[in-house]
Design a protein around this motif. Sequence first.
Motif: not given
Length: 420
Positions: A329-354
């Motif tokens: 699950s890429l969406p779960l991975t995005m949530s993990i990036a927020c909680t464990q890596m200190g990335m924001t949802p906006s950063q994570v969106l750019l990281a999985t698209t652009s």
Amino acid sequence: MLVIRNIAQICTGPRGPVELCGELPVKKYTESAIGIEQDTIAWIRDDTEENIPKDSQILDAGGGCVIPGLIDCHTHTVFAGTREGEFVQRSQGKSYAEIARTGGGIKNTVEAVRGSSLDELVSLALPRLQRMLTLGVTTVEIKSGYGLTIDDELKMLRAVQRLNTLQPIKLVATYLAAHTTPKEFDGNPDGYLDLMLGQDVLDQIRSDGLAEFADVFCETTAFNVEQSRRFLLACKETGMTPRVHADQITQCGASQLAAEVGATSADHLERIDEASITAMKENGTIAVLLPACSFYLGVEQAPARRIIDAGVPVAIATDFNPGSSVVESLPLTMSIACTQMGMTPSQVLLATTSNAAAVLKRHDKIGAIEPNMQADLTILNVPSIEQMCYFAGRNCTQAVVKSGTIVHSQPNNQSISKPH
Ligand code: NIG
Ligand code: FE
């Protein structure tokens, strides 16, 4: 024309690659509709009656958020067998590297893949991709690397090619013959690389269009820097773009090698140092971080914030594979990036698209919602990317458009109506 209406928010970055430090280039459109002509985004306009062409097919987003189709730019989705024995060993305190050294790990999956036919590999991967699609993923990179003979590596790449014709997700193949040295070549990694770099193999990959990228596991337990360089440069000569599994377990100069050979990305980076971050920044190498892998192995995450602050563009991927990350699950991975890596949802969106699009060299076509880009869109059942990341582990996707076609819609979704 297909028109998506009743959207709470269209949330998108620009065409990648983008740095994730400072003010982010995220656009948020409200009260807007998206017009799609054939496979392409035609316009983004105010969602008013007079703006909607007669005879349009309407996709009602039901007040959900629309984001670019998600791109999983690092996976090993074609494999056979499972490795829950290693999962249990790790839960008892053994490390991933220890298990690999004692003959488990990648080699375990190699046996299972060698024992499977191309048809079997395809049938095993198909439901995995179908699940990814329902999670809003529209492009997936898949590596070989569990065959480790000429025939078995080509079998894996041909499985990816076949899968591309059987389901809607666009698949991008990577030749990862340099994943580990197989037992037949124990103690002779160079002999193994000679075999896998034979002109006939490389010619076949090129003539049949079997792989766009080449990848190596550059690590003390796999291939050293010199061997990795040789593998990547030979593949590059045949037209493949280098990428590197780098700095995962030890720091041996792998991400600096990625920068040196012009790789689009260095991936993992749990052990990256400052000099390597600088080398990546200077050479435009994208950092692909794999937070679900560290989560699954129970080890420290890559220093995302340091890499981001240095101005290196960051992408996020699942690393989906049967050993170090069974997280598909890429969406779960995005949530993990927020909680464990200190990335924001906006950063994570750019990281999985652009940025993920840029890793796969497709940023002129996918990864952003703007006119003339390919219409790959994920329609969420929540109003914002923040809410999607917040609901860790919940599937927040209600519908998926791939190249202008509705390829997934949640059961009971009443939102697709007949012509307007
Ligand atoms: O990206 N690090 C090397 N390769 C994979 C794991 C492969 C496996 O354990 O089967 C990875 O983590
Ligand atoms: Fe990997």
